[in-house]
Design an enzyme around this catalytic site. Structure first.
Site, mmCIF file in Angstrom:
data_model
loop_
_atom_site.group_PDB
_atom_site.id
_atom_site.type_symbol
_atom_site.label_atom_id
_atom_site.label_comp_id
_atom_site.label_asym_id
_atom_site.label_seq_id
_atom_site.Cartn_x
_atom_site.Cartn_y
_atom_site.Cartn_z
ATOM 1 N N ILE A 46 0.847 -1.091 -0.027
ATOM 2 C CA ILE A 46 0.116 0.044 0.109
ATOM 3 C C ILE A 46 1.060 1.229 -0.075
ATOM 4 C CG2 ILE A 46 -1.738 1.246 1.375
ATOM 5 C CD1 ILE A 46 -2.834 -1.486 2.108
ATOM 6 N N VAL A 51 4.732 12.254 0.888
ATOM 7 C CA VAL A 51 4.938 13.662 0.971
ATOM 8 C C VAL A 51 5.247 14.175 2.658
ATOM 9 C CG1 VAL A 51 4.275 14.594 -1.015
ATOM 10 C CG2 VAL A 51 2.626 14.018 0.554
ATOM 11 N N LYS A 82 15.339 25.326 8.494
ATOM 12 C CA LYS A 82 14.154 25.952 8.090
ATOM 13 C C LYS A 82 13.929 26.903 9.153
ATOM 14 C CE LYS A 82 9.212 25.864 7.303
ATOM 15 N NZ LYS A 82 8.132 25.172 7.156
ATOM 16 N N PRO A 100 8.448 34.339 9.473
ATOM 17 C CA PRO A 100 9.792 33.602 10.260
ATOM 18 C C PRO A 100 9.279 32.804 11.488
ATOM 19 C CG PRO A 100 9.562 35.952 10.579
ATOM 20 C CD PRO A 100 8.321 35.473 9.726
ATOM 21 N N LEU A 339 -3.174 11.332 9.198
ATOM 22 C CA LEU A 339 -4.063 11.656 8.279
ATOM 23 C C LEU A 339 -5.329 10.936 8.562
ATOM 24 C CD1 LEU A 339 -1.824 11.389 5.167
ATOM 25 C CD2 LEU A 339 -2.421 13.315 6.263
HETATM 26 P P1 FAD Z 1 0.504 7.790 5.370
HETATM 27 O O1 FAD Z 1 1.867 8.072 5.070
HETATM 28 O O2 FAD Z 1 -0.494 7.229 4.073
HETATM 29 O O3 FAD Z 1 0.866 6.029 6.008
HETATM 30 C C1 FAD Z 1 -0.302 5.249 6.015
HETATM 31 C C2 FAD Z 1 0.199 4.025 6.529
HETATM 32 O O4 FAD Z 1 -0.810 3.163 6.752
HETATM 33 C C3 FAD Z 1 1.041 3.182 5.254
HETATM 34 O O5 FAD Z 1 2.320 2.757 5.891
HETATM 35 C C4 FAD Z 1 0.193 2.252 4.764
HETATM 36 O O6 FAD Z 1 0.962 1.080 4.201
HETATM 37 C C5 FAD Z 1 -0.614 1.787 5.938
HETATM 38 N N1 FAD Z 1 -1.791 1.131 5.563
HETATM 39 C C6 FAD Z 1 -3.142 1.700 5.268
HETATM 40 N N2 FAD Z 1 -3.837 0.713 4.898
HETATM 41 C C7 FAD Z 1 -3.407 -0.460 5.559
HETATM 42 C C8 FAD Z 1 -3.828 -1.607 5.408
HETATM 43 N N3 FAD Z 1 -5.070 -2.026 5.073
HETATM 44 N N4 FAD Z 1 -3.015 -2.659 6.026
HETATM 45 C C9 FAD Z 1 -1.854 -2.237 6.621
HETATM 46 N N5 FAD Z 1 -1.377 -1.079 6.403
HETATM 47 C C10 FAD Z 1 -2.268 -0.199 5.837
HETATM 48 N N6 FAD Z 1 2.894 17.400 6.534
HETATM 49 C C11 FAD Z 1 3.724 18.156 7.054
HETATM 50 O O7 FAD Z 1 3.987 18.489 8.279
HETATM 51 N N7 FAD Z 1 4.362 19.059 6.186
HETATM 52 C C12 FAD Z 1 4.318 19.076 4.924
HETATM 53 O O8 FAD Z 1 5.049 19.743 4.143
HETATM 54 C C13 FAD Z 1 3.451 18.240 4.356
HETATM 55 N N8 FAD Z 1 3.197 18.193 2.969
HETATM 56 C C14 FAD Z 1 2.142 17.504 2.541
HETATM 57 C C15 FAD Z 1 1.677 17.599 1.144
HETATM 58 C C16 FAD Z 1 0.567 16.910 0.598
HETATM 59 C C17 FAD Z 1 0.112 17.099 -0.863
HETATM 60 C C18 FAD Z 1 -0.153 16.138 1.491
HETATM 61 C C19 FAD Z 1 -1.153 15.132 1.101
HETATM 62 C C20 FAD Z 1 0.035 15.935 2.975
HETATM 63 C C21 FAD Z 1 1.211 16.779 3.369
HETATM 64 N N9 FAD Z 1 1.642 16.604 4.984
HETATM 65 C C22 FAD Z 1 2.582 17.620 5.214
HETATM 66 C C23 FAD Z 1 0.938 15.560 5.639
HETATM 67 C C24 FAD Z 1 1.868 14.570 5.992
HETATM 68 O O9 FAD Z 1 2.390 14.065 4.625
HETATM 69 C C25 FAD Z 1 1.417 13.494 6.698
HETATM 70 O O10 FAD Z 1 0.627 14.258 7.803
HETATM 71 C C26 FAD Z 1 2.354 12.480 7.263
HETATM 72 O O11 FAD Z 1 3.006 11.824 5.999
HETATM 73 C C27 FAD Z 1 1.543 11.416 7.976
HETATM 74 O O12 FAD Z 1 0.821 10.351 7.073
HETATM 75 P P2 FAD Z 1 0.275 9.215 7.604
HETATM 76 O O13 FAD Z 1 1.435 8.389 8.355
HETATM 77 O O14 FAD Z 1 -0.720 9.678 8.677
HETATM 78 O O15 FAD Z 1 -0.342 8.414 6.317
#
Ligand code: FAD
Length: 504
Positions: A46, A51, A82, A100, A339
């Protein structure tokens, strides 16, 4: 239950191995020596959102809490330093200002520095120049300079605050190594079902594709946008903020490094959203966050590619999202971090901070098997308030634009805004007053930088500011500006600092 007390939580399961999952695992690994098992399930198939590379200064506290050596961390993640965010073209095309980290000048006899600046700007002669000239982080950023702050409160260098830009994949890897060394168990596999108690709905286990069952007592949902546990299994509703924050897609692409290593993130307003530029040691991260109701995907993709400074490293990737958050971030025995709990676009780089904030509050309200509703309500109260406060700050950037003639920007400028933001704006527009609410992430200096940067001028100032002798204030301001200028001039370039201390 023993002696009438609910038992301890001894099994924590984290679903997801993105930034949220591994930050949570690294923090909870501190509980392993006291007999708590921490298991993280993730699916490489997955993958992660990939990002999320710009941060704010609170990340330093998180790294410190984990005992991370900063130079080693910068080296391992290809990070740069930064000092703030440059907002280009947000007020009108051609304009630029910096938000800043750090403070502007210092208060005089209880009067905020920005009040002195506003009075001097109205009086003129001498022209005080931009308010950014009174903030060391802003001046150093513009000059491409960096050094670490001084611990001596008498030194101008003590007013410098910084954060990092890093490679998200390398950061997750770094935290994974640290977590596994501290006893966190990683399971590779795809979660396909969630077992819940038939009566209470509490989660008992997650089931994997190959029929393995991972049971736990406390579950942390870090599954990303899908919100596998909190959203799907527990059905906690999502409140959309699309009417205030219409951007719902992004294209992201990495590019080769060109030119000097800027110690700040850049956010450039565009036709129907904005483009980010995040410089790392080995490459640059770029993206275009846009509203699909106002621009075609292809046009947005082209705009991103046309704005790159270096050559694209691969094809742009598209991401879909919606601004908003779940109505509860902790429900029964499940806490959503990252997220899976909510999304606010990365204009002020706040998502990783919200992850960290969720972790810190989970640690301070760590449950027993009784799962006290009072404590769960407290968690939700403070976390939801924090999301709402960050939301208001982001909306301000859009709402305060003066880019007339474009449908997207006209809509943002004329839309109705949350009552909480209207109240803040009314205080500012009256006498330039900004107060930090309880638990609020952004400081008055942050609000002031954006309000003044986008040309939102108050009608009056604090009457106490008018009691200070103008000549004396002007001399004081000139002194502050001069000290900051000299301090920034003496700092090494960002590039030289990294080369000396932490090049990857
Ligand atoms: P994800 O990275 O999506 O991780 C989800 C995890 O769950 C993965 O390991 C996946 O494999 C696992 N998973 C999902 N479904 C299953 C399943 N069924 N079984 C087993 N595993 C599963 N934040 C900042 O602070 N600064 C930034 O500059 C910034 N830029 C961004 C730009 C964009 C366009 C976006 C969309 C977001 C940005 N963010 C930023 C937010 C940041 O990317 C997220 O907060 C951070 O990466 C955390 O993501 P996450 O771990 O919640 O989700």
């Amino acid at each position: 239950m023993r002696d009438g007390q609910p038992g301890r939580v001894t099994k924590v399961v984290i679903v997801g191995g993105g930034t949220a999952g591994w930050m949570t695992a690294a923090a909870l690994s501190r509980l392993v020596p006291s007999g708590v098992s921490v298991t993280l399930v993730e699916s490489e198939k997955i993958g992660t959102v990939g990002v999320g590379e710009a941060t704010i200064p609170s990340l330093l506290d998180f790294n410190r809490m984990l005992g991370i050596d900063e130079d080693a961390f910068v080296r391992a993640t290809g990070a740069t330093f930064k000092l703030g965010i440059e907002f280009r073209d947000w007020t009108r095309p051609g304009d630029s200002y910096l938000h800043p980290f750090g403070t502007h000048g210092r208060d005089v006899d209880g009067v905020s520095f920005h009040q002195l600046w506003l009075r001097q700007a109205a009086l003129g002669n001498p022209d005080p120049g931009p308010i950014g000239d009174y903030c060391l982080s802003a001046v150093a950023a513009r000059r491409g300079r960096f050094t670490r702050p001084s611990a001596n409160p008498q030194s101008v260098l003590s007013s410098l605050f910084y954060a990092f830009h890093f490679d998200a994949a390398l950061y997750a890897r770094f935290l994974r190594d640290l977590s596994e060394r501290s006893g966190v168990v990683r399971i590779e596999g795809r979660v396909v079902a969630v077992d819940q108690d038939a009566e209470t709905g509490f989660i008992e286990a997650v089931r994997l594709e190959d029929d393995r069952r991972v049971d736990g007592e406390l579950f942390v949902d870090c599954s990303g946008f899908r919100s596998l546990l909190l959203g799907e299994a527990l059905d906690v509703p999502f409140t959309s903020w699309k009417h205030w924050l219409p951007c719902d897609r992004a294209w992201a692409v990495q590019s080769a490094r060109e030119g000097i290593l800027t110690p700040y993130t850049r956010a450039t307003a565009d036709t129907a959203g904005w483009r980010w530029r995040i410089p790392l040691q080995h490459r640059v991260g770029n993206g275009y966050v846009y509203s699909s109701a106002h621009i075609d995907d292809d046009d947005a993709r082209q705009a991103l590619l046309a704005g790159l400074e270096g050559q694209a490293l691969g094809e742009p990737r598209q991401l879909h999202f919606e601004a908003g958050r779940r109505d509860r971030l902790w429900d029964r025995n499940c806490v959503a971090i990252g997220l899976s709990g909510g999304f606010l676009e990365p204009l002020e780089s706040t998502s990783i901070h919200l992850i960290q904030s969720g972790i810190a509050r989970l640690m301070s309200l760590f449950p027993d098997l009784g799962f006290s509703l009072t404590e769960i309500d407290e968690y939700n109260r403070v976390m939801l308030r924090e999301y709402d406060q960050v939301r208001d700050f982001i909306i301000l950037h859009y709402h305060a634009n003066k880019r007339s003639g474009s449908q997207f920007w006209d809509q943002c400028r004329t839309m109705s805004i949350p009552a909480s933001l209207s109240a803040k704006l009314a205080l500012w527009l009256g006498k330039a007053r900004v107060f930090r609410e309880q638990g609020e992430l952004f400081t008055p200096d942050g609000w002031i930088a954006v309000l003044l940067g986008q040309g939102v001028r108050p009608t009056s100032i604090d009457p106490l500011a008018a009691t200070l002798p103008p000549g004396e204030s002007a001399r004081f301001m000139a002194h502050v500006r001069d000290m900051i200028d000299k301090t920034a001039t003496a700092m090494p370039t960002h590039e030289a600092f990294i080369a000396e201390h932490c090049a990857s």
